[in-house]
Design a protein around this motif. Structure first.
Motif, short mmCIF file in Angstrom:
data_model
loop_
_atom_site.label_atom_id
_atom_site.label_comp_id
_atom_site.label_asym_id
_atom_site.label_seq_id
_atom_site.Cartn_x
_atom_site.Cartn_y
_atom_site.Cartn_z
N LEU A 52 0.83 -1.20 0.00
CA LEU A 52 0.00 0.00 0.00
C LEU A 52 0.87 1.25 0.00
CD1 LEU A 52 -2.78 1.41 0.32
CD2 LEU A 52 -2.56 1.05 2.78
N ILE A 53 1.94 1.23 0.78
CA ILE A 53 2.87 2.37 0.83
C ILE A 53 3.52 2.59 -0.54
CG2 ILE A 53 5.00 3.23 1.85
CD1 ILE A 53 4.28 1.62 4.38
N ALA A 54 3.98 1.50 -1.15
CA ALA A 54 4.62 1.60 -2.46
C ALA A 54 3.62 2.11 -3.50
CB ALA A 54 5.18 0.24 -2.87
N GLY A 55 2.38 1.63 -3.44
CA GLY A 55 1.36 2.06 -4.39
C GLY A 55 1.03 3.54 -4.25
N ALA A 56 1.04 4.03 -3.01
CA ALA A 56 0.75 5.45 -2.78
C ALA A 56 1.81 6.34 -3.40
CB ALA A 56 0.65 5.71 -1.28
N VAL A 57 3.08 5.93 -3.30
CA VAL A 57 4.16 6.71 -3.91
C VAL A 57 4.02 6.73 -5.43
CG1 VAL A 57 6.65 6.84 -4.27
CG2 VAL A 57 5.76 6.31 -2.01
N LEU A 58 3.69 5.56 -6.00
CA LEU A 58 3.52 5.49 -7.45
C LEU A 58 2.33 6.34 -7.90
CD1 LEU A 58 4.37 4.37 -10.14
CD2 LEU A 58 3.07 2.30 -9.67
N LEU A 59 1.26 6.34 -7.13
CA LEU A 59 0.10 7.17 -7.45
C LEU A 59 0.49 8.64 -7.45
CD1 LEU A 59 -2.95 7.52 -7.92
CD2 LEU A 59 -3.25 7.48 -5.43
N TRP A 60 1.29 9.05 -6.47
CA TRP A 60 1.78 10.42 -6.41
C TRP A 60 2.55 10.78 -7.68
CZ3 TRP A 60 6.64 12.07 -3.28
CH2 TRP A 60 6.78 13.45 -3.33
N ARG A 61 3.43 9.89 -8.08
CA ARG A 61 4.23 10.14 -9.29
C ARG A 61 3.35 10.28 -10.53
NH1 ARG A 61 9.78 8.09 -11.24
NH2 ARG A 61 9.63 8.41 -13.48
N LEU A 62 2.39 9.38 -10.69
CA LEU A 62 1.51 9.43 -11.85
C LEU A 62 0.66 10.69 -11.85
CD1 LEU A 62 0.31 5.70 -11.99
CD2 LEU A 62 1.83 6.85 -13.63
N THR A 63 0.22 11.12 -10.66
CA THR A 63 -0.59 12.33 -10.55
C THR A 63 0.21 13.55 -10.97
OG1 THR A 63 -1.88 11.37 -8.73
CG2 THR A 63 -1.95 13.76 -8.99
N ILE A 64 1.46 13.61 -10.56
CA ILE A 64 2.34 14.72 -10.95
C ILE A 64 2.53 14.73 -12.46
CG2 ILE A 64 4.72 15.56 -10.86
CD1 ILE A 64 4.78 14.83 -7.93
N GLU A 65 2.72 13.56 -13.04
CA GLU A 65 2.90 13.47 -14.50
C GLU A 65 1.63 13.93 -15.21
OE1 GLU A 65 4.16 10.27 -18.00
OE2 GLU A 65 4.19 9.67 -15.88
N ALA A 66 0.47 13.52 -14.67
CA ALA A 66 -0.80 13.91 -15.28
C ALA A 66 -1.00 15.42 -15.24
CB ALA A 66 -1.96 13.22 -14.57
N ASN A 67 -0.43 16.07 -14.21
CA ASN A 67 -0.56 17.53 -14.08
C ASN A 67 0.49 18.29 -14.88
OD1 ASN A 67 -2.75 17.25 -12.35
ND2 ASN A 67 -1.47 17.23 -10.51
N GLY A 68 1.36 17.55 -15.59
CA GLY A 68 2.34 18.17 -16.46
C GLY A 68 3.59 18.67 -15.77
N ALA A 69 3.78 18.30 -14.50
CA ALA A 69 4.97 18.76 -13.77
C ALA A 69 6.16 17.83 -14.02
CB ALA A 69 4.68 18.82 -12.27
N SER A 70 7.36 18.32 -13.69
CA SER A 70 8.56 17.51 -13.84
C SER A 70 8.57 16.40 -12.80
CB SER A 70 9.80 18.39 -13.64
OG SER A 70 10.96 17.60 -13.57
N LEU A 71 9.16 15.26 -13.18
CA LEU A 71 9.22 14.12 -12.27
C LEU A 71 10.50 14.12 -11.44
CD1 LEU A 71 7.95 11.24 -14.59
CD2 LEU A 71 6.65 12.60 -12.97
N ASP A 72 11.41 15.06 -11.70
CA ASP A 72 12.70 15.07 -11.01
C ASP A 72 12.55 15.18 -9.49
OD1 ASP A 72 14.02 14.80 -13.37
OD2 ASP A 72 14.44 16.95 -13.60
N ARG A 73 11.56 15.96 -9.07
CA ARG A 73 11.43 16.20 -7.63
C ARG A 73 10.87 15.01 -6.85
NH1 ARG A 73 6.32 18.61 -6.08
NH2 ARG A 73 4.85 18.73 -7.82
N VAL A 74 10.39 14.00 -7.56
CA VAL A 74 9.89 12.83 -6.83
C VAL A 74 10.88 11.66 -6.84
CG1 VAL A 74 7.51 13.43 -7.34
CG2 VAL A 74 8.70 11.79 -8.81
N LYS A 75 11.99 11.83 -7.57
CA LYS A 75 12.94 10.72 -7.66
C LYS A 75 13.52 10.36 -6.29
CE LYS A 75 14.34 11.16 -12.49
NZ LYS A 75 15.48 11.42 -13.43
N GLN A 76 13.87 11.38 -5.51
CA GLN A 76 14.44 11.12 -4.20
C GLN A 76 13.42 10.48 -3.28
OE1 GLN A 76 17.62 11.42 -3.47
NE2 GLN A 76 17.25 10.54 -1.43
N ALA A 77 12.18 10.93 -3.38
CA ALA A 77 11.12 10.33 -2.57
C ALA A 77 10.91 8.87 -2.93
CB ALA A 77 9.81 11.11 -2.76
N GLU A 78 10.98 8.54 -4.22
CA GLU A 78 10.84 7.16 -4.65
C GLU A 78 11.97 6.30 -4.09
OE1 GLU A 78 9.30 5.77 -8.51
OE2 GLU A 78 9.62 7.82 -9.15
#
Length: 216
Positions: A52-78
């Protein structure tokens, strides 16, 4: 709206469904496991919380991508998430081994759990579908992480089938040792997931979460 954007939104939807199912699976498995004194069911539920924890992080990443933002800022969190998930899974494996050994030594068995049987059957049906959907959408959007999460889902199905075998045999024959043996059978899957999460956190190029040949 581009085809890629549509696929990303589909990915978000399937992750939301997966997270909701993990919440149900964890709650029912741990609850039923505690009532029936079933180590296998409790371990299954604990693994669901970690996924569930891993899925929540992935959902966050996909949501950021859907909003058109850069993914660089989530790499460290991943990366941090991968460390947390990996270490938690390895600690879970140690707990399963120690608890199973204690139960086998003291001849402690689980009680019949028809709720556990129902959950394992449902998970064995739901998780393969979620796995297929995640891998298909992951291929469409070029998301290695989503495809890897799909492999995690099929591993969850394997675990459900293992738990199902244990609770059915306990319910039918009352074999006190079956629950502990079924729990030990989960260790392979738990350690594999944990080690691959740690490899991903370390930045190994060939690591892709719950990696299988078809997700890399």
């Amino acid at each position: 709206m581009s085809t890629h954007t549509v696929s990303v939104k589909k990915g978000i939807s399937i992750e939301v469904v997966s997270i909701l199912w993990m919440i149900v699976e964890a709650g029912v498995a741990i609850g039923a496991g505690l009532l029936a004194h079933s180590l296998a069911l409790v371990a299954f539920g604990a693994d669901s919380i970690i996924e569930l924890i891993a899925g929540a992080v992935l959902l966050w990443r996909l949501t950021i991508e859907a909003n058109g933002a850069s993914l660089d800022r989530v790499k460290q969190a991943e990366k941090v998430s991968s460390w947390v998930v990996g270490i938690a899974l390895l600690l879970l494996a140690v707990y399963i081994v120690v608890a199973s050994a204690d139960k086998l030594w003291t001849h402690q068995g689980a009680e019949s759990s028809y709720l556990g049987i129902g959950l394992a059957i449902a998970s064995g049906v739901v998780m393969p579908y979620l796995s297929w959907a995640k891998k298909r959408i992951g291929a469409e959007i070029g998301s290695k992480a989503l495809r890897a999460d799909g492999s995690c889902s099929i591993v969850c199905a394997y675990m459900a089938w293992t738990v199902l075998a244990g609770v059915i045999l306990t319910a039918l024959f009352g074999w006190w040792w079956v629950d502990s043996v079924a729990a030990l059978a989960l260790v392979y899957f738990v350690v594999k997931e944990g080690w691959e999460a740690i490899q991903e956190a370390r930045g190994k190029e060939d690591a892709c979460g719950c990696c299988h040949d078809d997700c890399c």
